[in-house]
Design an enzyme around this catalytic site. Structure first.
Site, PDB file in Angstrom:
ATOM      1  CD  GLU A 128      -2.750  -1.243   2.521  1.00 35.98           C
ATOM      2  OE1 GLU A 128      -3.748  -0.291   2.414  1.00 35.98           O
ATOM      3  OE2 GLU A 128      -2.391  -2.182   3.314  1.00 35.98           O
ATOM      4  CB  SER A 149      -5.542  -2.420   0.493  1.00 35.89           C
ATOM      5  OG  SER A 149      -5.268  -1.085   0.998  1.00 35.89           O
ATOM      6  CD  GLU A 200     -13.975 -12.662   7.594  1.00 34.41           C
ATOM      7  OE1 GLU A 200     -12.924 -12.304   8.128  1.00 34.41           O
ATOM      8  OE2 GLU A 200     -14.629 -11.913   6.546  1.00 34.41           O
ATOM      9  CB  SER A 213     -10.088   7.909   2.304  1.00 38.46           C
ATOM     10  OG  SER A 213      -8.882   8.006   1.236  1.00 38.46           O
TER      11      SER A 213
END
Length: 360
Positions: A16, A194, A224, A329
């Protein structure tokens, strides 16, 4: 009035890196805004992808262009101060009054840089070692949420050794995942941000490939259960008495909110405020503050939720203790819609860092 010297620390060794540069540019602009310019002086520090720390002209160049410096030799040839670590540039590091780390991902928001800044005994924006580490590690995070009684999707924690070390056990492991979670499900490295390394899988073949891929990123993995839900987010600001923002929603056309969707303009839309019942908004805000406390976060965090509209369930997804901080953002936009402008938000975060440091 003497200006506070803010050490703006950005770049880093994670995937990132470019996002960190974008966040740093926005913060630098906010610190230079009229209401902040008389209070703060920016001392930028840039960590290259190879781990070298740069001070002086190099960080200014990166902030100006938005482009990373890829090679240490490039920096040396341009006459910039270069060091393997901040300890090798004491004249610059010692001038900092308060640090604003905006390093996303591993080696940035996972407690490592926070430990270093703690050793420097200088205040810094954001969570400390514990909050950062728990906020980064999805397994530790989910265990903390579970302990706090926060509802979340079903999940299974794994290790790289379970995936790679014994081929005979691997089919049984996949059987257990299918029985516990079903399809579709999401396979994730536990310690990347991210959406890097994340895969949505719908079959045994895809599951096996995704587990192998995720194990290449991290030695801790999590799987998950998939859920049909709206994805909504809440921003938290504060230390011991934090406050929650209004709720925002992310909508997109891709299969899930992956890296490309997050950072490609036009691929996702933010709805602020999210069109939700008032009772659901209040529930999410309360859960966001509970999650903030559960991992011992400080300063700032963004908490992501799943809203299962068919049943009215609110499930907590994750906490991000150092969210993206560009002008577009979600975190700063949520506060902008809650009445706190971007420059004011940056100012408050610095003041919260000073407050937390003074209390100890």
């Amino acid at each position: 009035m003497t200006k506070l010297r803010v050490g703006l620390l950005f770049g880093g060794r994670s995937g990132e890196h470019e996002v960190s540069i974008s966040s740093a540019r926005a913060i630098a602009k906010a610190l230079s805004a009229e209401q902040n310019a008389s209070k703060y002086e920016i001392l930028p520090f840039y960590i290259q992808k190879d781990g070298h720390w740069l001070a002086g002209e190099a960080p200014q160049k990166v902030l100006g262009t938005g482009m990373p410096l890829l090679e240490s030799q490039e920096s040396i040839s341009e006459g910039h101060l270069i060091a393997q670590s901040p300890w090798q540039s004491p004249s610059q590091v010692s001038e900092v009054d308060v640090w604003f780390p905006i390093l996303h991902g591993p080696n940035g928001e996972d407690g490592t840089i926070q430990g270093l800044l703690t050793l420097m005994q200088v205040p810094f924006v954001g969570s400390g070692v514990l909050g950062s580490a728990m906020g980064m590690d999805k397994i530790a995070m989910k265990m903390a949420f579970e302990q706090a009684g926060l509802p979340q999707v079903k999940y299974k924690a794994l290790t790289r050794a379970q995936v790679w070390s014994n081929p005979c056990v691997f089919p049984k492991l996949c059987d257990e995942i299918e029985a516990a979670l079903g399809y579709p499900c999401f396979v994730k490295p536990a310690n990347l941000g991210s959406s890097v390394g994340i895969a949505k899988v719908r079959s045994r073949q895809e599951l096996e490939a995704a587990l192998d891929q995720a194990a290449g990123y991290d030695r801790r993995l999590i799987v998950e259960a998939g859920v049909v839900a709206r994805e909504v987010e809440c921003a938290v600001l504060g230390n011991d008495q934090p406050k929650a923002s209004i709720i925002g929603e992310i909508t997109y056309d891709s299969d899930f909110y992956d890296y490309e969707t997050k950072y490609t303009e036009g691929r996702a839309d933010l709805l602020i405020p999210a069109p939700l019942p008032d009772a659901i908004v209040r529930q999410m805000q309360d859960m966001a503050l509970q999650a903030f406390a559960a991992v011992d976060a400080a300063g700032l965090a963004r908490i992501d939720f799943f809203y299962v509209e068919a049943t009215g369930e609110v499930l907590i997804n994750e906490i991000n203790t150092l969210p993206g901080f560009t002008a577009t953002s979600m975190y700063p936009q949520l506060w902008a819609h809650s009445g706190i402008s971007f420059p004011e938000l940056v100012d408050q975060l610095i003041q919260l860092a000073l407050e937390r440091h003074s209390i100890g």
